[in-house]
Design a protein around this motif. Structure first.
Motif, PDB file in Angstrom:
ATOM      1  N   GLU A   1       1.010  -1.055   0.053  1.00  0.00           N
ATOM      2  CA  GLU A   1       0.118  -0.113  -0.107  1.00  0.00           C
ATOM      3  C   GLU A   1       1.002   1.162  -0.178  1.00  0.00           C
ATOM      4  N   HIS A   2       0.684   2.156  -0.693  1.00  0.00           N
ATOM      5  CA  HIS A   2       1.674   3.257  -0.792  1.00  0.00           C
ATOM      6  C   HIS A   2       0.693   4.414  -1.045  1.00  0.00           C
TER       7      HIS A   2
ATOM      8  N   ALA B   1       3.508   3.523 -13.778  1.00  0.00           N
ATOM      9  CA  ALA B   1       4.793   3.115 -13.582  1.00  0.00           C
ATOM     10  C   ALA B   1       5.675   2.830 -12.312  1.00  0.00           C
ATOM     11  N   TYR B   2       4.944   3.592 -11.200  1.00  0.00           N
ATOM     12  CA  TYR B   2       5.199   3.638  -9.857  1.00  0.00           C
ATOM     13  C   TYR B   2       4.745   2.385  -9.640  1.00  0.00           C
ATOM     14  N   ALA B   3       3.648   1.950  -9.625  1.00  0.00           N
ATOM     15  CA  ALA B   3       3.167   0.554  -9.378  1.00  0.00           C
ATOM     16  C   ALA B   3       3.733  -0.878 -10.193  1.00  0.00           C
ATOM     17  N   LEU B   4       3.914  -0.599 -11.489  1.00  0.00           N
ATOM     18  CA  LEU B   4       4.348  -1.383 -12.249  1.00  0.00           C
ATOM     19  C   LEU B   4       5.787  -1.967 -12.031  1.00  0.00           C
ATOM     20  N   LEU B   5       6.943  -0.991 -11.628  1.00  0.00           N
ATOM     21  CA  LEU B   5       8.074  -1.325 -11.453  1.00  0.00           C
ATOM     22  C   LEU B   5       8.550  -0.988 -10.092  1.00  0.00           C
TER      23      LEU B   5
ATOM     24  N   LEU C   1      11.593   3.212  -5.500  1.00  0.00           N
ATOM     25  CA  LEU C   1      11.471   3.979  -6.738  1.00  0.00           C
ATOM     26  C   LEU C   1      10.457   5.206  -6.114  1.00  0.00           C
ATOM     27  N   GLU C   2      11.027   6.568  -6.864  1.00  0.00           N
ATOM     28  CA  GLU C   2      10.606   7.724  -6.261  1.00  0.00           C
ATOM     29  C   GLU C   2      10.178   8.681  -7.560  1.00  0.00           C
ATOM     30  N   PHE C   3       9.204   9.569  -7.535  1.00  0.00           N
ATOM     31  CA  PHE C   3       8.946  10.490  -8.401  1.00  0.00           C
ATOM     32  C   PHE C   3      10.054  11.527  -8.494  1.00  0.00           C
ATOM     33  N   THR C   4      10.478  12.125  -9.358  1.00  0.00           N
ATOM     34  CA  THR C   4      11.564  13.053  -9.467  1.00  0.00           C
ATOM     35  C   THR C   4      10.838  14.294  -9.844  1.00  0.00           C
ATOM     36  N   LYS C   5      11.723  15.595 -10.171  1.00  0.00           N
ATOM     37  CA  LYS C   5      11.094  16.710 -10.664  1.00  0.00           C
ATOM     38  C   LYS C   5      10.557  16.635 -12.084  1.00  0.00           C
TER      39      LYS C   5
ATOM     40  N   ASP D   1      11.545  10.601 -15.091  1.00  0.00           N
ATOM     41  CA  ASP D   1       9.960  10.734 -14.584  1.00  0.00           C
ATOM     42  C   ASP D   1      10.217  10.129 -13.220  1.00  0.00           C
ATOM     43  N   LEU D   2      10.601   8.716 -12.926  1.00  0.00           N
ATOM     44  CA  LEU D   2      11.085   8.263 -11.808  1.00  0.00           C
ATOM     45  C   LEU D   2      12.323   7.683 -11.602  1.00  0.00           C
TER      46      LEU D   2
END
Length: 186
Positions: free
Chosen positions: A24-25, A46-50, A60-64, A73-74
């Protein structure tokens, strides 16, 4: 006066039966003024898949993203700041792919436009020396259906099984079947 990013909140419940990754995120997503809902939702996908199976080598993190052209992007960074996984969305050019491929242990590109086959046909033969590269195409009609789930506050259930992704919320569910244009070799 410059426009500010809009903030979206998402609670993701991910069940990736293919890789046995569950979690859970709670995400806070800054959507750049020039970013479409479709693109933002692809970042969430992409966050969920990777997402890695553990965080030993970082999360895995979101970037600017769109605000900084030198960042993906991540990404997943290890404790020393080295790039473990670089994730780009869209149709990056050969130079960007080669530069990122040199910096990261793994690179994934998720392309989602209807023009993806044309873009990929022009690049595929130029990228023969990129064993760490994986390229996935999200069919345009599926990414557009995903965009319709976008809201300022979202609760999304994402199930991944046999290469199919099922995303559901309080709206109609969306099924996404990524096409593997290039599988990673290492």
């Amino acid at each position: 006066m410059a426009l500010k990013a809009s903030i979206h909140k998402a609670l993701l419940n991910v069940a990736d039966m293919d890789r046995h990754v569950y979690g859970e995120h709670n995400l806070t997503i800054a959507r750049h003024p020039s970013e479409t809902e479709e693109r933002m939702m692809l970042r969430v996908l992409a966050y969920a898949l990777l997402q890695p199976s553990d965080d030993v080598r970082g999360k895995l993190e979101f970037t600017k993203g769109l605000s900084d052209v030198d960042e993906p992007d991540l990404w997943q960074l290890d404790l020393t700041g080295e790039v473990v996984h670089w994730v780009d969305l869209g149709q990056p050019d050969e130079r960007r792919i080669m530069k990122a491929h040199g910096r990261a242990e793994r690179m994934t590109v998720l392309s989602y436009a209807a023009s993806t086959p044309i873009w990929w046909a022009g690049l595929e033969n130029k990228l023969t020396r990129t064993p760490k590269l994986e390229v996935l195409q999200i069919p345009a009609e599926q990414s557009q259906a995903l965009a319709r789930l976008c809201d300022r506050s979202m609760v999304l259930q994402i199930s991944i099984q046999d290469g199919h992704i099922y995303v559901s919320s309080n709206q109609d569910p969306v099924e996404i079947t990524p096409l593997v244009l290039r599988a990673r070799k290492s």
